[in-house]
Scaffold this motif. Structure first.
Motif, mmCIF file in Angstrom:
data_model
loop_
_atom_site.group_PDB
_atom_site.id
_atom_site.type_symbol
_atom_site.label_atom_id
_atom_site.label_comp_id
_atom_site.label_asym_id
_atom_site.label_seq_id
_atom_site.Cartn_x
_atom_site.Cartn_y
_atom_site.Cartn_z
ATOM 1 N N MET A 192 -27.185 9.932 -41.446
ATOM 2 C CA MET A 192 -28.209 10.687 -42.189
ATOM 3 C C MET A 192 -27.818 12.145 -42.459
ATOM 4 O O MET A 192 -27.925 12.604 -43.597
ATOM 5 N N PRO A 193 -27.386 12.910 -41.468
ATOM 6 C CA PRO A 193 -27.052 14.316 -41.759
ATOM 7 C C PRO A 193 -25.702 14.434 -42.458
ATOM 8 O O PRO A 193 -24.809 13.597 -42.268
ATOM 9 N N ARG A 194 -25.552 15.487 -43.229
ATOM 10 C CA ARG A 194 -24.349 15.639 -44.047
ATOM 11 C C ARG A 194 -23.069 15.771 -43.220
ATOM 12 O O ARG A 194 -21.992 15.382 -43.663
ATOM 13 N N LEU A 195 -23.162 16.284 -41.996
ATOM 14 C CA LEU A 195 -21.980 16.421 -41.136
ATOM 15 C C LEU A 195 -21.897 15.324 -40.078
ATOM 16 O O LEU A 195 -21.069 15.391 -39.172
ATOM 17 N N GLY A 196 -22.769 14.332 -40.172
ATOM 18 C CA GLY A 196 -22.745 13.244 -39.198
ATOM 19 C C GLY A 196 -23.469 13.620 -37.917
ATOM 20 O O GLY A 196 -24.326 14.512 -37.891
ATOM 21 N N SER A 197 -23.087 12.951 -36.839
ATOM 22 C CA SER A 197 -23.762 13.119 -35.551
ATOM 23 C C SER A 197 -22.732 13.291 -34.448
ATOM 24 O O SER A 197 -21.693 12.626 -34.447
ATOM 25 N N VAL A 198 -23.031 14.188 -33.516
ATOM 26 C CA VAL A 198 -22.165 14.395 -32.358
ATOM 27 C C VAL A 198 -22.952 14.149 -31.083
ATOM 28 O O VAL A 198 -24.174 14.313 -31.042
ATOM 29 N N GLN A 226 -17.609 12.849 -31.862
ATOM 30 C CA GLN A 226 -18.220 12.357 -33.097
ATOM 31 C C GLN A 226 -18.788 10.984 -32.780
ATOM 32 O O GLN A 226 -18.131 10.181 -32.137
ATOM 33 N N MET A 227 -20.001 10.716 -33.208
ATOM 34 C CA MET A 227 -20.624 9.439 -32.886
ATOM 35 C C MET A 227 -20.316 8.389 -33.943
ATOM 36 O O MET A 227 -20.241 8.691 -35.134
ATOM 37 N N ASP A 228 -20.150 7.155 -33.471
ATOM 38 C CA ASP A 228 -20.077 6.000 -34.344
ATOM 39 C C ASP A 228 -20.976 4.924 -33.749
ATOM 40 O O ASP A 228 -21.660 5.173 -32.751
ATOM 41 N N ALA A 229 -20.980 3.746 -34.314
ATOM 42 C CA ALA A 229 -21.925 2.711 -33.901
ATOM 43 C C ALA A 229 -21.672 2.174 -32.497
ATOM 44 O O ALA A 229 -22.551 1.571 -31.900
ATOM 45 N N GLY A 230 -20.479 2.387 -31.925
ATOM 46 C CA GLY A 230 -20.209 1.947 -30.558
ATOM 47 C C GLY A 230 -20.843 2.891 -29.542
ATOM 48 O O GLY A 230 -21.369 3.947 -29.887
ATOM 49 N N ILE A 231 -20.781 2.516 -28.281
ATOM 50 C CA ILE A 231 -21.307 3.378 -27.215
ATOM 51 C C ILE A 231 -20.161 4.213 -26.662
ATOM 52 O O ILE A 231 -19.229 3.681 -26.056
ATOM 53 N N ASP A 232 -20.231 5.516 -26.883
ATOM 54 C CA ASP A 232 -19.207 6.463 -26.421
ATOM 55 C C ASP A 232 -17.816 6.090 -26.916
ATOM 56 O O ASP A 232 -16.836 6.161 -26.182
ATOM 57 N N THR A 233 -17.717 5.691 -28.191
ATOM 58 C CA THR A 233 -16.433 5.247 -28.732
ATOM 59 C C THR A 233 -15.903 6.119 -29.863
ATOM 60 O O THR A 233 -14.809 5.860 -30.352
ATOM 61 N N ALA A 284 -27.772 14.242 -26.783
ATOM 62 C CA ALA A 284 -27.372 14.429 -25.387
ATOM 63 C C ALA A 284 -28.294 13.591 -24.507
ATOM 64 O O ALA A 284 -29.463 13.933 -24.338
ATOM 65 N N ALA A 285 -27.794 12.488 -23.999
ATOM 66 C CA ALA A 285 -28.563 11.641 -23.071
ATOM 67 C C ALA A 285 -29.946 11.305 -23.625
ATOM 68 O O ALA A 285 -30.952 11.465 -22.949
ATOM 69 N N PHE A 286 -29.970 10.833 -24.852
ATOM 70 C CA PHE A 286 -31.242 10.511 -25.497
ATOM 71 C C PHE A 286 -31.903 9.281 -24.892
ATOM 72 O O PHE A 286 -33.107 9.254 -24.667
ATOM 73 N N GLY A 287 -31.130 8.237 -24.653
ATOM 74 C CA GLY A 287 -31.700 7.047 -24.020
ATOM 75 C C GLY A 287 -31.972 5.887 -24.953
ATOM 76 O O GLY A 287 -32.542 4.884 -24.529
ATOM 77 N N GLN A 288 -31.595 6.017 -26.219
ATOM 78 C CA GLN A 288 -31.691 4.905 -27.157
ATOM 79 C C GLN A 288 -30.416 4.877 -27.991
ATOM 80 O O GLN A 288 -29.821 5.914 -28.268
ATOM 81 N N ILE A 289 -30.010 3.685 -28.379
ATOM 82 C CA ILE A 289 -28.819 3.526 -29.207
ATOM 83 C C ILE A 289 -29.198 3.767 -30.664
ATOM 84 O O ILE A 289 -30.190 3.230 -31.154
ATOM 85 N N LEU A 290 -28.409 4.598 -31.330
ATOM 86 C CA LEU A 290 -28.660 4.934 -32.727
ATOM 87 C C LEU A 290 -27.863 4.016 -33.644
ATOM 88 O O LEU A 290 -26.696 3.737 -33.385
ATOM 89 N N SER A 291 -28.485 3.588 -34.731
ATOM 90 C CA SER A 291 -27.797 2.753 -35.713
ATOM 91 C C SER A 291 -26.846 3.616 -36.540
ATOM 92 O O SER A 291 -26.989 4.844 -36.610
ATOM 93 N N GLN A 292 -25.899 2.968 -37.194
ATOM 94 C CA GLN A 292 -24.988 3.697 -38.076
ATOM 95 C C GLN A 292 -25.766 4.395 -39.187
ATOM 96 O O GLN A 292 -25.415 5.498 -39.589
ATOM 97 N N GLU A 293 -26.825 3.779 -39.658
ATOM 98 C CA GLU A 293 -27.655 4.398 -40.697
ATOM 99 C C GLU A 293 -28.225 5.736 -40.227
ATOM 100 O O GLU A 293 -28.236 6.716 -40.979
ATOM 101 N N ILE A 294 -28.675 5.797 -38.991
ATOM 102 C CA ILE A 294 -29.200 7.056 -38.439
ATOM 103 C C ILE A 294 -28.074 8.064 -38.276
ATOM 104 O O ILE A 294 -28.201 9.235 -38.662
#
Length: 164
Positions: free
Chosen positions: A98-104, A137-144, A85-95
Motif C-alpha cells: 500500500m505505501p509508496r516505499l513499501g513496509s519495513v 524490508q517486508m515481504d509475504a513471508g515471515i521475517d524473510t 514492530a511486533a504487531f501480532g498479525q500477519i500482513l498480506s502482500q496487498e497491505i
C-alpha cells in the motif's frame, strides 16, 4: 516522512516513541484490540495504544487486519511507508504494498537466526552472548525480506526479558 505504524508490546512502543521524537509524521497507529487483564477482566490498552494516545495520534485496532474493511481503513491514511514492530498479525502482500516505499519491520533479534514471535526469550534461553535489532524490508513471508540494517547488543549476565 508520513508513517503508518503497526505494533503492540513495549518493544514496539519504544520504536513508536523514537519515530515521533525523530520528527516523523505518524498518520495512523495500528495495534491489537484491548485485552482483558487480571481477575476483573478489565480491558487494558496495549503499550503502543498508550503511547499513541499520549501524542493524540489516531488509533485503529482491527481484530483481523486482512479483512476488507480493515484494509479499506488503512487506505484512508496517507503513508510513505508502513513501519511494523511486533504487531501480532500477519500482513498480506496487498497491505505491504500500500505505501509508496513499501513496509519495513523492526525485528527484536539479529536475523536470520531468531525468526518468529519470541526472539528475545529465545536468545536468553539459548544462552546467547549478543542479540540486537534487524530492520528489514517486508515481504509475504515471515521475517524473510531483505535485511536493511542490524544493530548488535551485548547480553549482560543480569539481563532478563524486560531489561533486554
Amino acid at each position: 516522512m508520513k508513517i503508518v505504524f503497526m505494533g503492540t508490546p513495549d518493544f514496539a512502543a519504544s520504536a513508536l516513541e523514537a519515530l515521533i521524537q525523530a520528527g516523523h509524521e505518524i498518520t495512523l497507529v495500528v495495534t491489537q484490540p484491548d485485552k482483558p487483564k487480571g481477575r476483573s477482566k478489565e480491558l487494558m490498552p496495549s503499550p503502543v495504544k498508550v503511547c499513541a494516545l499520549k501524542y493524540d495520534l489516531p488509533v485503529f485496532q482491527p481484530v483481523r487486519i486482512k479483512r476488507p474493511e480493515a484494509m479499506e481503513e488503512l487506505r484512508k491514511y496517507e503513508a510513505d511507508i508502513f513501519v511494523v514492530a511486533a504487531f501480532g498479525q500477519i500482513l498480506s502482500q496487498e497491505i505491504l504494498d500500500m505505501p509508496r516505499l513499501g513496509s519495513v519491520n523492526i525485528h527484536a533479534s539479529l536475523l536470520p537466526k531468531y525468526r518468529g514471535a519470541s526472539p528475545i526469550q529465545s536468545v536468553i534461553i539459548d544462552g546467547e552472548e549478543k542479540t540486537g535489532v534487524t530492520i528489514m524490508q517486508m515481504d509475504a513471508g515471515i521475517d524473510t525480506g531483505d535485511m536493511l540494517y542490524k544493530k548488535e547488543v551485548v547480553i549482560e549476565n543480569t539481563d532478563n526479558f524486560e531489561t533486554l
